[in-house]
Design a protein around this motif. Structure first.
Motif, mmCIF file in Angstrom:
data_model
loop_
_atom_site.group_PDB
_atom_site.id
_atom_site.type_symbol
_atom_site.label_atom_id
_atom_site.label_comp_id
_atom_site.label_asym_id
_atom_site.label_seq_id
_atom_site.Cartn_x
_atom_site.Cartn_y
_atom_site.Cartn_z
ATOM 1 N N VAL A 69 81.150 9.808 8.562
ATOM 2 C CA VAL A 69 80.486 9.991 7.273
ATOM 3 C C VAL A 69 81.032 11.256 6.601
ATOM 4 O O VAL A 69 81.071 12.318 7.222
ATOM 5 C CB VAL A 69 78.960 10.119 7.460
ATOM 6 C CG1 VAL A 69 78.282 10.537 6.170
ATOM 7 C CG2 VAL A 69 78.384 8.800 7.964
ATOM 8 N N PRO A 70 81.474 11.162 5.342
ATOM 9 C CA PRO A 70 82.035 12.341 4.664
ATOM 10 C C PRO A 70 80.971 13.220 4.032
ATOM 11 O O PRO A 70 79.826 12.795 3.823
ATOM 12 C CB PRO A 70 82.923 11.706 3.589
ATOM 13 C CG PRO A 70 82.203 10.438 3.239
ATOM 14 C CD PRO A 70 81.606 9.941 4.534
ATOM 15 N N VAL A 71 81.354 14.444 3.738
ATOM 16 C CA VAL A 71 80.460 15.358 3.034
ATOM 17 C C VAL A 71 80.050 14.732 1.704
ATOM 18 O O VAL A 71 80.869 14.142 0.995
ATOM 19 C CB VAL A 71 81.166 16.706 2.779
ATOM 20 C CG1 VAL A 71 80.380 17.554 1.800
ATOM 21 C CG2 VAL A 71 81.323 17.458 4.094
ATOM 22 N N GLY A 72 78.769 14.859 1.372
ATOM 23 C CA GLY A 72 78.223 14.208 0.196
ATOM 24 C C GLY A 72 77.147 13.221 0.593
ATOM 25 O O GLY A 72 76.192 13.000 -0.152
ATOM 26 N N ASN A 73 77.278 12.663 1.804
ATOM 27 C CA ASN A 73 76.240 11.783 2.320
ATOM 28 C C ASN A 73 75.039 12.637 2.726
ATOM 29 O O ASN A 73 75.175 13.586 3.506
ATOM 30 C CB ASN A 73 76.753 11.006 3.528
ATOM 31 C CG ASN A 73 75.807 9.897 3.964
ATOM 32 O OD1 ASN A 73 74.621 10.118 4.140
ATOM 33 N ND2 ASN A 73 76.347 8.707 4.141
ATOM 34 N N PRO A 74 73.847 12.338 2.212
ATOM 35 C CA PRO A 74 72.665 13.164 2.485
ATOM 36 C C PRO A 74 72.337 13.351 3.951
ATOM 37 O O PRO A 74 71.718 14.347 4.323
ATOM 38 C CB PRO A 74 71.534 12.409 1.758
ATOM 39 C CG PRO A 74 72.222 11.606 0.704
ATOM 40 C CD PRO A 74 73.546 11.215 1.292
ATOM 41 N N ILE A 75 72.750 12.417 4.806
ATOM 42 C CA ILE A 75 72.396 12.527 6.221
ATOM 43 C C ILE A 75 72.995 13.768 6.861
ATOM 44 O O ILE A 75 72.459 14.312 7.828
ATOM 45 C CB ILE A 75 72.812 11.252 7.001
ATOM 46 C CG1 ILE A 75 72.073 11.206 8.342
ATOM 47 C CG2 ILE A 75 74.338 11.206 7.209
ATOM 48 C CD1 ILE A 75 72.202 9.893 9.068
ATOM 49 N N LYS A 106 88.870 7.791 18.384
ATOM 50 C CA LYS A 106 89.743 7.188 17.375
ATOM 51 C C LYS A 106 90.271 8.241 16.407
ATOM 52 O O LYS A 106 91.424 8.178 15.983
ATOM 53 C CB LYS A 106 88.979 6.097 16.611
ATOM 54 C CG LYS A 106 89.815 5.397 15.544
ATOM 55 C CD LYS A 106 89.061 4.252 14.908
ATOM 56 C CE LYS A 106 87.919 4.735 14.064
ATOM 57 N NZ LYS A 106 87.266 3.626 13.300
ATOM 58 N N LYS A 107 89.444 9.203 16.070
ATOM 59 C CA LYS A 107 89.832 10.261 15.139
ATOM 60 C C LYS A 107 90.594 11.384 15.823
ATOM 61 O O LYS A 107 91.136 12.268 15.151
ATOM 62 C CB LYS A 107 88.598 10.841 14.459
ATOM 63 C CG LYS A 107 87.804 9.845 13.630
ATOM 64 C CD LYS A 107 88.599 9.335 12.450
ATOM 65 C CE LYS A 107 88.833 10.413 11.420
ATOM 66 N NZ LYS A 107 89.512 9.897 10.199
ATOM 67 N N GLY A 108 90.640 11.381 17.148
ATOM 68 C CA GLY A 108 91.318 12.462 17.862
ATOM 69 C C GLY A 108 90.543 13.757 17.800
ATOM 70 O O GLY A 108 91.112 14.844 17.933
ATOM 71 N N ALA A 109 89.218 13.670 17.597
ATOM 72 C CA ALA A 109 88.373 14.856 17.489
ATOM 73 C C ALA A 109 87.964 15.345 18.874
ATOM 74 O O ALA A 109 88.001 14.600 19.852
ATOM 75 C CB ALA A 109 87.132 14.542 16.657
ATOM 76 N N VAL A 110 87.545 16.610 18.935
ATOM 77 C CA VAL A 110 87.085 17.178 20.207
ATOM 78 C C VAL A 110 85.565 17.234 20.268
ATOM 79 O O VAL A 110 84.998 17.700 21.262
ATOM 80 C CB VAL A 110 87.666 18.591 20.423
ATOM 81 C CG1 VAL A 110 89.163 18.511 20.667
ATOM 82 C CG2 VAL A 110 87.357 19.502 19.238
ATOM 83 N N GLY A 111 84.913 16.766 19.222
ATOM 84 C CA GLY A 111 83.463 16.729 19.210
ATOM 85 C C GLY A 111 82.972 15.942 18.014
ATOM 86 O O GLY A 111 83.660 15.854 16.991
ATOM 87 N N LEU A 112 81.788 15.341 18.136
ATOM 88 C CA LEU A 112 81.218 14.579 17.037
ATOM 89 C C LEU A 112 79.704 14.498 17.250
ATOM 90 O O LEU A 112 79.230 14.462 18.383
ATOM 91 C CB LEU A 112 81.809 13.173 16.979
ATOM 92 C CG LEU A 112 81.854 12.493 15.597
ATOM 93 C CD1 LEU A 112 82.769 13.257 14.644
ATOM 94 C CD2 LEU A 112 82.322 11.055 15.722
ATOM 95 N N SER A 113 78.970 14.466 16.151
ATOM 96 C CA SER A 113 77.510 14.378 16.217
ATOM 97 C C SER A 113 77.047 13.032 15.675
ATOM 98 O O SER A 113 77.732 12.403 14.864
ATOM 99 C CB SER A 113 76.876 15.501 15.404
ATOM 100 O OG SER A 113 77.166 15.334 14.018
ATOM 101 N N ALA A 114 75.859 12.612 16.092
ATOM 102 C CA ALA A 114 75.321 11.324 15.644
ATOM 103 C C ALA A 114 75.187 11.221 14.125
ATOM 104 O O ALA A 114 75.478 10.165 13.559
ATOM 105 C CB ALA A 114 73.973 11.065 16.322
ATOM 106 N N PRO A 115 74.764 12.283 13.418
ATOM 107 C CA PRO A 115 74.705 12.163 11.950
ATOM 108 C C PRO A 115 76.044 11.819 11.319
ATOM 109 O O PRO A 115 76.084 11.209 10.244
ATOM 110 C CB PRO A 115 74.226 13.560 11.517
ATOM 111 C CG PRO A 115 73.412 14.041 12.670
ATOM 112 C CD PRO A 115 74.149 13.536 13.881
ATOM 113 N N GLN A 116 77.137 12.171 11.981
ATOM 114 C CA GLN A 116 78.458 11.888 11.416
ATOM 115 C C GLN A 116 78.836 10.414 11.495
ATOM 116 O O GLN A 116 79.819 9.997 10.879
ATOM 117 C CB GLN A 116 79.527 12.749 12.104
ATOM 118 C CG GLN A 116 79.435 14.218 11.714
ATOM 119 C CD GLN A 116 80.475 15.058 12.407
ATOM 120 O OE1 GLN A 116 80.329 15.402 13.585
ATOM 121 N NE2 GLN A 116 81.542 15.386 11.700
#
Length: 244
Positions: A69-75, A106-116
Motif C-alpha cells: 500500500v503506498p503513502v496516501g492510503n489512510p490505513i 517479492k519486493k526484496g524488503a527486509v521488513g514489512l507490516s500488516a498495514p502495508q
C-alpha cells in the motif's frame, strides 16, 4: 522497510498487437483471415475488455493485498489493532501472515507490516538473507552493522529501548518506493510478542536489525520514517541514473 541498497527493477511487459490481424490482399482474395472494419472493432473491444478484467484480477480489491500500500492510503496513518490471541491460528490471520511474508520477499524488503498490505492489525515480519547482504558493499555492511537473520514474525509486538545511543543512516520504505533519507534510530532494542503459533517470542538486537524493528513497529502506530527524517537529505535514490 526497504533496504536502500537492495533494489531490483521490475521487468516491463509489453503486448504486441501489430500482427493480430492480417488484411493484406483481402480485397482480391478473401480468406479465412479476412475481416471487416466492424469485425475488427468488435474484436478489439472484446480483447481489451478481457485485458482490462485481467489487470483488475491481478490486484485483489480486498486485503491482504498482493502489493504494498503506498503513502496516501489512510490505513498507513491509522492505529493498528491488537490481534486477539484466540484468533492467531484462524484461517484469516494465517492468510494475512502468509501474504505479508510473500509480499515482503517479492519486493526484496527486509521488513514489512500488516498495514502495508492493507490490514490494520499489529503484525510485522522481518528477514535479511545472505543474498540480500551480498548486494551491499562490504564497507557499508560493516559501518551499518548489517547482519543476516532468519524470518521472524511478531504479533502484538512491544518494543523496549536498551541503548539510547542515536545512530543516523539512510533509510527507505516500500510504501515510498524509490526514496530515502537519513533517519535517527536508537542503537539497541528488545522486542517481544507472539509468533504465528501464538507462542511468546523475544529478540534483543543492536545496529541494523534494531533499525528495522523500530521502522516496522512505527507503522503499527501510523507513523512513517518521513516524520522523523532529516528533510534536507530526502532524495530520489535513483536520481543519478535518470536521464533528464
Amino acid at each position: 522497510m526497504a533496504s536502500t541498497m537492495i533494489r531490483t527493477s521490475a521487468s516491463l511487459r509489453t503486448l504486441n498487437l501489430t500482427r493480430v490481424f492480417c488484411t493484406t490482399a483481402c480485397a482480391r482474395a478473401p480468406t479465412m483471415w479476412s475481416i471487416t472494419k466492424n469485425q475488427a472493432s468488435v474484436t478489439f473491444t472484446w480483447l481489451f475488455g478481457k485485458l482490462g478484467r485481467f489487470s483488475v484480477m491481478r490486484r485483489p480489491s480486498k486485503p491482504p493485498h498482493d502489493f504494498v500500500v503506498p503513502v496516501g492510503n489512510p490505513i498507513l496513518r491509522g492505529q493498528a489493532l491488537a490481534v486477539d490471541n484466540r484468533n492467531i491460528k484462524s484461517k484469516e490471520t494465517q492468510e494475512v501472515l502468509d501474504q505479508l511474508v510473500k509480499v515482503m520477499r517479492k519486493k526484496g524488503a527486509v521488513g514489512l507490516s500488516a498495514p502495508q498490505v492493507g490490514v490494520g492489525l499489529q503484525i510485522i515480519a522481518v528477514e535479511c538473507t545472505r543474498k540480500q547482504l551480498d548486494l551491499v558493499p562490504q564497507e557499508i555492511r560493516k559501518i551499518r552493522e548489517m547482519q543476516e537473520f532468519p524470518l521472524k514474525i511478531f504479533i502484538n509486538p512491544k518494543l523496549k529501548v536498551t541503548d539510547y545511543s542515536t545512530v543516523v543512516f539512510p533509510e527507505g520504505c516500500e510504501s515510498l518506493p524509490g526514496y530515502q533519507a537519513n533517519v535517527p534510530r536508537y542503537y539497541g532494542v528488545t522486542i517481544t510478542g507472539l509468533d504465528r503459533e501464538g507462542k511468546p517470542v523475544a529478540w534483543q538486537v543492536t545496529g541494523w536489525p534494531a533499525r528495522i524493528l523500530q521502522h516496522e513497529v512505527e507503522h503499527l502506530r501510523g507513523d512513517l520514517y518521513i516524520d522523523i527524517m532529516d528533510s534536507r537529505t530526502f532524495i530520489d535514490s535513483s536520481w543519478e541514473r535518470k536521464n533528464f
